[in-house]
Scaffold this motif. Sequence first.
Motif, PDB file in Angstrom:
ATOM      1  N   ALA A   1    -121.441  10.119  -5.201  1.00  0.00           N
ATOM      2  CA  ALA A   1    -121.844   8.935  -4.084  1.00  0.00           C
ATOM      3  C   ALA A   1    -121.952   9.448  -2.754  1.00  0.00           C
ATOM      4  CB  ALA A   1    -120.565   7.838  -4.192  1.00  0.00           C
ATOM      5  N   ALA A   2    -120.962  10.139  -2.323  1.00  0.00           N
ATOM      6  CA  ALA A   2    -121.069  10.998  -1.095  1.00  0.00           C
ATOM      7  C   ALA A   2    -122.318  11.930  -0.602  1.00  0.00           C
ATOM      8  CB  ALA A   2    -119.814  11.866  -0.976  1.00  0.00           C
ATOM      9  N   ASP A   3    -122.857  12.360  -1.617  1.00  0.00           N
ATOM     10  CA  ASP A   3    -124.292  13.037  -1.534  1.00  0.00           C
ATOM     11  C   ASP A   3    -125.226  11.965  -1.360  1.00  0.00           C
ATOM     12  OD1 ASP A   3    -122.868  15.188  -1.803  1.00  0.00           O
ATOM     13  OD2 ASP A   3    -123.965  16.228  -3.717  1.00  0.00           O
ATOM     14  N   VAL A   4    -125.205  11.194  -2.066  1.00  0.00           N
ATOM     15  CA  VAL A   4    -126.356   9.898  -1.893  1.00  0.00           C
ATOM     16  C   VAL A   4    -126.130   9.129  -0.575  1.00  0.00           C
ATOM     17  CG1 VAL A   4    -126.983   7.667  -2.793  1.00  0.00           C
ATOM     18  CG2 VAL A   4    -126.456   9.305  -4.460  1.00  0.00           C
ATOM     19  N   ARG A   5    -124.906   8.846  -0.257  1.00  0.00           N
ATOM     20  CA  ARG A   5    -124.761   8.242   1.234  1.00  0.00           C
ATOM     21  C   ARG A   5    -125.189   9.294   2.244  1.00  0.00           C
ATOM     22  NH1 ARG A   5    -122.450   4.183   2.475  1.00  0.00           N
ATOM     23  NH2 ARG A   5    -121.434   3.699   0.671  1.00  0.00           N
ATOM     24  N   ARG A   6    -124.986  10.604   2.290  1.00  0.00           N
ATOM     25  CA  ARG A   6    -125.477  11.498   3.198  1.00  0.00           C
ATOM     26  C   ARG A   6    -126.868  11.602   3.148  1.00  0.00           C
ATOM     27  NH1 ARG A   6    -122.626  15.406   1.399  1.00  0.00           N
ATOM     28  NH2 ARG A   6    -124.568  16.955   0.605  1.00  0.00           N
ATOM     29  N   ALA A   7    -127.690  11.653   1.990  1.00  0.00           N
ATOM     30  CA  ALA A   7    -129.110  11.453   1.806  1.00  0.00           C
ATOM     31  C   ALA A   7    -129.646  10.482   2.470  1.00  0.00           C
ATOM     32  CB  ALA A   7    -129.585  11.981   0.552  1.00  0.00           C
ATOM     33  N   CYS A   8    -129.217   9.162   2.246  1.00  0.00           N
ATOM     34  CA  CYS A   8    -129.481   8.049   2.791  1.00  0.00           C
ATOM     35  C   CYS A   8    -129.663   7.899   4.316  1.00  0.00           C
ATOM     36  CB  CYS A   8    -128.880   6.779   2.131  1.00  0.00           C
ATOM     37  SG  CYS A   8    -129.488   6.468   0.471  1.00  0.00           S
ATOM     38  N   GLU A   9    -128.344   8.327   4.948  1.00  0.00           N
ATOM     39  CA  GLU A   9    -128.083   8.328   6.322  1.00  0.00           C
ATOM     40  C   GLU A   9    -128.948   9.413   6.826  1.00  0.00           C
ATOM     41  OE1 GLU A   9    -124.097   9.525   6.825  1.00  0.00           O
ATOM     42  OE2 GLU A   9    -123.135   7.654   6.142  1.00  0.00           O
ATOM     43  N   TRP A  10    -129.462  10.627   6.319  1.00  0.00           N
ATOM     44  CA  TRP A  10    -130.368  11.312   6.740  1.00  0.00           C
ATOM     45  C   TRP A  10    -131.916  10.810   6.685  1.00  0.00           C
ATOM     46  CZ3 TRP A  10    -135.222  13.553   5.138  1.00  0.00           C
ATOM     47  CH2 TRP A  10    -135.327  14.711   5.950  1.00  0.00           C
ATOM     48  N   LEU A  11    -132.148   9.988   5.835  1.00  0.00           N
ATOM     49  CA  LEU A  11    -133.403   9.070   5.827  1.00  0.00           C
ATOM     50  C   LEU A  11    -133.363   7.867   6.801  1.00  0.00           C
ATOM     51  CD1 LEU A  11    -133.888   9.007   1.687  1.00  0.00           C
ATOM     52  CD2 LEU A  11    -135.487  10.059   3.805  1.00  0.00           C
ATOM     53  N   GLY A  12    -132.220   7.501   7.276  1.00  0.00           N
ATOM     54  CA  GLY A  12    -132.062   6.492   8.183  1.00  0.00           C
ATOM     55  C   GLY A  12    -131.832   4.976   7.194  1.00  0.00           C
TER      56      GLY A  12
ATOM     57  N   ILE B   1    -129.339  21.102  -4.999  1.00  0.00           N
ATOM     58  CA  ILE B   1    -130.780  20.759  -4.518  1.00  0.00           C
ATOM     59  C   ILE B   1    -130.696  20.608  -3.325  1.00  0.00           C
ATOM     60  CG2 ILE B   1    -132.862  19.596  -4.733  1.00  0.00           C
ATOM     61  CD1 ILE B   1    -132.381  18.945  -7.713  1.00  0.00           C
ATOM     62  N   GLU B   2    -131.582  21.504  -2.386  1.00  0.00           N
ATOM     63  CA  GLU B   2    -131.961  21.518  -0.986  1.00  0.00           C
ATOM     64  C   GLU B   2    -133.135  20.417  -0.956  1.00  0.00           C
ATOM     65  OE1 GLU B   2    -132.329  23.838   3.009  1.00  0.00           O
ATOM     66  OE2 GLU B   2    -132.431  24.954   1.383  1.00  0.00           O
ATOM     67  N   LEU B   3    -133.101  19.198  -0.656  1.00  0.00           N
ATOM     68  CA  LEU B   3    -133.844  18.014  -0.444  1.00  0.00           C
ATOM     69  C   LEU B   3    -134.728  18.443   0.928  1.00  0.00           C
ATOM     70  CD1 LEU B   3    -131.911  14.848  -1.462  1.00  0.00           C
ATOM     71  CD2 LEU B   3    -133.514  16.208  -2.984  1.00  0.00           C
ATOM     72  N   ALA B   4    -134.056  18.820   1.847  1.00  0.00           N
ATOM     73  CA  ALA B   4    -134.488  19.046   3.229  1.00  0.00           C
ATOM     74  C   ALA B   4    -133.706  20.297   4.016  1.00  0.00           C
ATOM     75  CB  ALA B   4    -134.678  17.890   3.914  1.00  0.00           C
ATOM     76  N   PRO B   5    -134.166  20.852   4.979  1.00  0.00           N
ATOM     77  CA  PRO B   5    -133.164  21.880   5.507  1.00  0.00           C
ATOM     78  C   PRO B   5    -132.040  21.330   6.030  1.00  0.00           C
ATOM     79  CG  PRO B   5    -135.536  22.107   6.318  1.00  0.00           C
ATOM     80  CD  PRO B   5    -135.478  20.795   5.611  1.00  0.00           C
ATOM     81  N   GLY B   6    -130.867  21.731   5.509  1.00  0.00           N
ATOM     82  CA  GLY B   6    -129.590  21.294   5.686  1.00  0.00           C
ATOM     83  C   GLY B   6    -129.248  20.346   4.814  1.00  0.00           C
ATOM     84  N   LEU B   7    -130.120  19.766   4.086  1.00  0.00           N
ATOM     85  CA  LEU B   7    -129.492  18.452   3.327  1.00  0.00           C
ATOM     86  C   LEU B   7    -129.518  18.818   1.658  1.00  0.00           C
ATOM     87  CD1 LEU B   7    -129.103  15.515   2.795  1.00  0.00           C
ATOM     88  CD2 LEU B   7    -131.360  15.026   2.699  1.00  0.00           C
ATOM     89  N   ILE B   8    -128.340  19.244   1.449  1.00  0.00           N
ATOM     90  CA  ILE B   8    -128.003  19.822   0.025  1.00  0.00           C
ATOM     91  C   ILE B   8    -127.177  18.715  -0.849  1.00  0.00           C
ATOM     92  CG2 ILE B   8    -127.037  21.481  -1.303  1.00  0.00           C
ATOM     93  CD1 ILE B   8    -127.459  23.375   0.766  1.00  0.00           C
ATOM     94  N   VAL B   9    -127.661  18.272  -1.903  1.00  0.00           N
ATOM     95  CA  VAL B   9    -127.136  17.441  -2.973  1.00  0.00           C
ATOM     96  C   VAL B   9    -126.625  18.071  -4.058  1.00  0.00           C
ATOM     97  CG1 VAL B   9    -127.930  15.376  -1.999  1.00  0.00           C
ATOM     98  CG2 VAL B   9    -129.248  16.356  -3.843  1.00  0.00           C
ATOM     99  N   THR B  10    -125.644  17.678  -4.806  1.00  0.00           N
ATOM    100  CA  THR B  10    -125.276  18.304  -6.167  1.00  0.00           C
ATOM    101  C   THR B  10    -125.640  17.009  -7.248  1.00  0.00           C
ATOM    102  OG1 THR B  10    -123.343  18.987  -5.298  1.00  0.00           O
ATOM    103  CG2 THR B  10    -123.279  18.710  -7.699  1.00  0.00           C
ATOM    104  N   VAL B  11    -126.529  17.740  -8.344  1.00  0.00           N
ATOM    105  CA  VAL B  11    -126.927  16.887  -9.341  1.00  0.00           C
ATOM    106  C   VAL B  11    -126.344  17.572 -10.714  1.00  0.00           C
ATOM    107  CG1 VAL B  11    -128.830  16.311 -10.572  1.00  0.00           C
ATOM    108  CG2 VAL B  11    -129.213  17.098  -8.476  1.00  0.00           C
ATOM    109  N   MET B  12    -125.630  16.466 -11.354  1.00  0.00           N
ATOM    110  CA  MET B  12    -124.913  16.778 -12.670  1.00  0.00           C
ATOM    111  C   MET B  12    -125.741  16.121 -13.735  1.00  0.00           C
ATOM    112  SD  MET B  12    -121.036  16.111 -11.123  1.00  0.00           S
ATOM    113  CE  MET B  12    -121.598  14.925  -9.865  1.00  0.00           C
TER     114      MET B  12
END
Length: 62
Positions: A37-48, A15-26
């Motif tokens: 966990a790596a996708d959640v961490r990357r999304a949280c970092e993107w959110l600050g 799923i593309e949550l924002a431009p350039g921010l793609i996470v895998t959902v299983m």
Amino acid sequence: MTQDNLPTVIAQNEIELAPGLIVTVMVLDNGQRVLPAADVRRACEWLGVTLPDDGERADAGV
């Protein structure tokens, strides 16, 4: 819970949550949806949002 009772992945997609921010959902066979966990961490970092390091508890020091 034995090894035989563990849920298994029955579907996976990105799923593309924002431009350039793609996470895998299983999707698991028990209906739960999980994210790596790596996708959640990357999304949280993107959110600050700063997450604790692996092995650290989020409520440590409270």
